[in-house]
Design a protein around this motif. Structure first.
Motif, mmCIF file in Angstrom:
data_model
loop_
_atom_site.group_PDB
_atom_site.id
_atom_site.type_symbol
_atom_site.label_atom_id
_atom_site.label_comp_id
_atom_site.label_asym_id
_atom_site.label_seq_id
_atom_site.Cartn_x
_atom_site.Cartn_y
_atom_site.Cartn_z
ATOM 1 N N GLU A 1 0.827 -1.213 0.000
ATOM 2 C CA GLU A 1 0.000 0.000 0.000
ATOM 3 C C GLU A 1 0.858 1.258 0.000
ATOM 4 O O GLU A 1 0.511 2.257 -0.648
ATOM 5 C CB GLU A 1 -0.924 -0.004 1.217
ATOM 6 N N ASP B 1 1.890 1.707 -3.484
ATOM 7 C CA ASP B 1 0.743 2.166 -4.272
ATOM 8 C C ASP B 1 0.535 3.668 -4.122
ATOM 9 O O ASP B 1 0.335 4.383 -5.106
ATOM 10 C CB ASP B 1 -0.526 1.437 -3.844
ATOM 11 N N TYR C 1 0.951 6.266 -7.061
ATOM 12 C CA TYR C 1 -0.203 7.080 -7.430
ATOM 13 C C TYR C 1 0.242 8.533 -7.638
ATOM 14 O O TYR C 1 -0.183 9.200 -8.596
ATOM 15 C CB TYR C 1 -1.274 7.005 -6.348
ATOM 16 N N THR D 1 -1.674 -5.942 -4.280
ATOM 17 C CA THR D 1 -1.913 -4.507 -4.292
ATOM 18 C C THR D 1 -3.406 -4.195 -4.411
ATOM 19 O O THR D 1 -4.090 -4.721 -5.290
ATOM 20 C CB THR D 1 -1.168 -3.835 -5.474
ATOM 21 N N GLY E 1 -4.431 -1.124 -4.945
ATOM 22 C CA GLY E 1 -4.546 0.134 -5.685
ATOM 23 C C GLY E 1 -4.779 1.290 -4.728
ATOM 24 O O GLY E 1 -4.979 1.112 -3.514
ATOM 25 N N TYR E 2 -4.742 2.499 -5.284
ATOM 26 C CA TYR E 2 -4.936 3.685 -4.448
ATOM 27 C C TYR E 2 -5.605 4.765 -5.284
ATOM 28 O O TYR E 2 -5.066 5.194 -6.299
ATOM 29 C CB TYR E 2 -3.593 4.179 -3.904
ATOM 30 N N GLY F 1 -2.921 -0.004 -9.778
ATOM 31 C CA GLY F 1 -1.811 -0.898 -9.483
ATOM 32 C C GLY F 1 -1.499 -1.807 -10.655
ATOM 33 O O GLY F 1 -2.206 -1.831 -11.666
#
Length: 354
Positions: free
Chosen positions: A108, A111, A115, A319, A321-322, A327
């Protein structure tokens, strides 16, 4: 707490075994005394008959106590063994769940970091200096773009370099021409990140390539982000070239895998990894295998979980994602070497949500 339970069980087993051995030793001495007493009573004849009966009873009592002590030894050993087994499973499950959470935290962090890189590339592609270098190419516009890229790099220290590329795939400006003098004029038209960037539909789209060695940047590992530079800096404008930004992967990844929330004891027995979507090692806390090792992870389609194999507890998390960054299918993985006599294999576990 699980460690304390197992330590207490082992101590109970040790002390009980020691005391039972002492009892058995005393009973052996008692039997010898009873035997000697019976012998002496026999020698004494009728006068020693009563004493002989007492000596005989002492021998019987000694035998009975010895039998009880042996039964106690067997019962204690069986129960302590069960405590060790159950406690070992509890400790493995507890540690597996904890390491799984730490693995998720590690991926995270990456990520969130990446991002921001996706935001950077889309923002800088609208910079007037980048647009002018392609719309009105000249020595002055190129110099201005180079200076603008250099200014960005002074503020954003997580990048190796930033490139402005024309529509034909030729690099026309980079932010570190002194450090990387061979970049300007480089043909990147066949590189996937450039082709994909030119194919983006609008200014909200971007592309990202998995971590790879960048030959033009001294062979350093980089995560490449790119998007189209569009006419008039209009999000819906015609692509006139591309901006490629090269995230300095090695130090950032090392900070993540080296900074996870493990205790000092755990760090001595753990290997923290980041894997790409093909399970290739892209970062490792022990510095081994990056970009050349494929890890045999047995996730079996689960987003997160843990399992025991041989003397290793392997915890992992995919992952999530964010925000708008989905991701690349990367995973955080923690491989922990189990103490063979303290932790026992547990079944593969995964949360119900995974």
């Amino acid at each position: 707490m699980q460690d304390d339970i197992l330590a207490l069980a082992l101590e109970v087993s040790r002390v009980t075994s020691e005391k039972i051995s002492q009892i058995e030793s005393i009973m052996r001495q008692t039997r010898l005394l009873a035997l000697n007493a019976r012998i002496e009573a026999g020698r004494a004849g009728a006068a020693g008959a009563a004493f002989g009966v007492v000596a005989h009873e002492m021998g019987d009592v000694s035998d009975h106590i010895t039998e009880v002590a042996q039964q106690l030894r067997v019962a204690v050993q069986a129960n302590v063994a069960q405590i060790e087994t159950v406690g070992g499973e509890m400790m493995t499950s507890f540690r597996g769940a904890r390491l799984q959470d730490i693995a998720l935290n590690a991926v995270e962090i990456i990520d969130r970091n990446l991002y921001e890189r996706s935001c950077d590339v889309r923002w800088w592609a609208t910079d007037s200096a980048m647009v002018q270098a392609l719309e009105a190419p000249s020595a002055a516009s190129t110099a201005h773009a180079t200076e603008r890229l250099a200014t960005i790099l002074r503020s954003y220290t997580v990048y190796l370099d930033l490139w402005v590329v024309d529509a034909s795939g030729r690099v026309v400006a980079n932010g570190r021409p002194v450090a990387y003098p061979g970049v300007v004029g480089l043909d990147v038209s066949r590189q996937a990140w450039f082709r994909d960037a030119m194919a983006t539909r609008d200014g909200d789209q971007y592309v990202v390539a998995d971590v790879a060695s960048a030959p033009a940047l001294g062979g350093a590992p980089a995560a490449t982000y790119a998007t189209a530079i569009r006419a008039g800096a209009d999000p819906d404008g015609q692509p006139i070239g591309a901006l490629g930004i090269f995230f300095d992967w090695a130090p950032q990844a090392a900070a993540v895998v080296g900074g996870v929330g493990l205790s000092e004891e755990e760090k001595q027995h753990a290997r923290v990894l980041l894997l790409d979507g093909e399970h290739r090692v892209i970062a490792a806390s022990d510095g081994r295998g990056a970009l050349n090792e494929t890890y045999a992870l047995k996730a079996e389609g689960r987003a997160r979980g843990f399992y025991v194999e041989d003397d290793r507890l392997v915890a992992y998390a995919l992952t999530p994602g964010y925000e708008t960054y989905e991701g690349l299918g990367w995973l955080g993985v923690i491989e922990y070497r189990l103490a063979p006599t303290r932790e026992v294999p547990a079944r593969a576990r995964t949360p119900a949500m995974a």
